[in-house]
Design an enzyme around this catalytic site. Structure first.
Site, PDB file in Angstrom:
ATOM      1  CB  CYS A  40      -1.011  -5.171   6.761  1.00  0.00           C
ATOM      2  SG  CYS A  40      -1.435  -5.159   8.513  1.00  0.00           S
ATOM      3  CB  CYS A  82       0.065  -2.183   8.821  1.00  0.00           C
ATOM      4  SG  CYS A  82       0.602  -3.895   9.008  1.00  0.00           S
TER       5      CYS A  82
END
Length: 331
Positions: A92, A95
């Protein structure tokens, strides 16, 4: 409790259920108890184990959490201080923007709240527990229950605001907050913090005033200087949507349903549905408009839908499904 001060279309229905106290944490406790009865294993990570996108290793106020120790590290600790869960994944990209910010803020708070990091790929039951549909997702736990949440890599000023409101709301409920602040000699909100990026501060202040034109210009200026800045890119999309949502006609959906060939009505209705958390319906409406139209109108419907995609994590299952359906409608 609702601490987000503006419409946030990235907040899912599952998170709303969590805020209403619908999450049952007993399932993870049972799993942890079962794990505790198994023969002990070395605590060291296995070779090749994924690492957090933030700083490596635990600190006193930043910890890694698994299904086996969720009860002790999160639920029980939340009886004293708020525990903010950062649900992330190694693949991700947002993230990697959000996690370091949360870690830095947790360490600066020095015990006012605890950051618990959860890799959703290796701990899927925790993600399922909160109905997580995209990462990053952040959930606050207090007194053993979810109390607030947000999804996506929000700008740091907005995260600070969220945390301040959260702590203020829980200070009288959780004894550990006052104790931590007393040890610091001042409330956490007044503690010395690292300087904020003045560009984001100015943009956020314009947003809070409702001056969406100035906010968009400020975020766009950051993006022009730093084209890879994902926070600024997401903020531009959010500001544009917020401006449209605030000016939306409350009868837009009914009007669009009555006039399926009115493209302006369909675009307005899609915004209204998204603001009301009806994500799949909004996407489907615009994809239907793409199928029914041609030329300039078709391109308008397509562009509006793509702009709405920017409000979400690109790995969100609803976005990926809608992108496939859009491709089918176009070709």
């Amino acid at each position: 409790m609702e601490t987000v001060t503006r419409p946030d279309p990235r907040k899912t229905a599952a998170l709303s259920a969590a805020l209403a106290g619908a999450v049952d944490l007993s399932a993870l406790k049972a799993r942890a108890d079962a794990a505790a009865r198994q023969p002990s294993r070395p605590a060291a990570a296995e070779p090749g184990a994924p690492t957090s996108p933030g700083d490596a290793g635990d600190s006193e106020w930043v910890i890694d959490v698994t299904e086996a120790d969720f009860q002790a590290k999160v639920v029980e600790r939340s009886l004293e201080i708020p525990v903010v869960i950062d649900l992330w994944a190694t693949w991700c990209e947002p993230c990697k923007q959000l996690s370091p910010v949360l870690e830095r803020l947790a360490k600066a708070a020095n015990g006012t709240w605890l950051l618990a990091k959860v890799d959703v790929d290796t701990n899927p039951r925790i993600a399922q527990l909160f109905g997580v549909q995209s990462v990053p997702t952040v959930v606050a736990i207090a007194g053993g229950q979810p109390v607030d949440a947000f999804a996506g890599a929000l700008p740091e000023p907005q995260i600070r605001e969220w945390l301040t409101t959260l702590i203020d709301a829980l200070r009288d409920r959780l004894p550990g907050i006052a104790a931590a602040e007393a040890n610091q000699g001042a409330p956490a909100a007044e503690a010395e913090e690292e300087p904020e990026d003045p560009r984001f501060v100015a943009a956020e202040e314009a947003f809070e005033r409702g001056d969406y034109t100035a906010a968009e210009a400020a975020y766009q200026e950051i993006l022009n200087a730093e084209p890879a800045n994902e926070l600024a890119k997401a903020a531009v999309a959010q500001v544009r949507f917020a401006a449209r949502a605030e000016a939306a006609d409350p009868t837009a959906i009914a009007k669009a349903n009555a006039t399926p060939d009115d493209l302006d009505a369909q675009l307005a209705a899609a915004d209204a549905e998204l603001a009301d958390q009806q994500v799949d319906q909004a996407f489907a409406r615009l994809i239907d408009s793409v199928r029914r139209t041609a030329g300039e109108d078709r391109d308008r419907a397509r562009k509006h839908l793509v702009d709405l995609f920017e409000l979400f994590d690109p790995t969100d299952e609803r976005v990926m499904k809608a992108r496939r359906n859009l491709a089918s409608a176009l070709f």
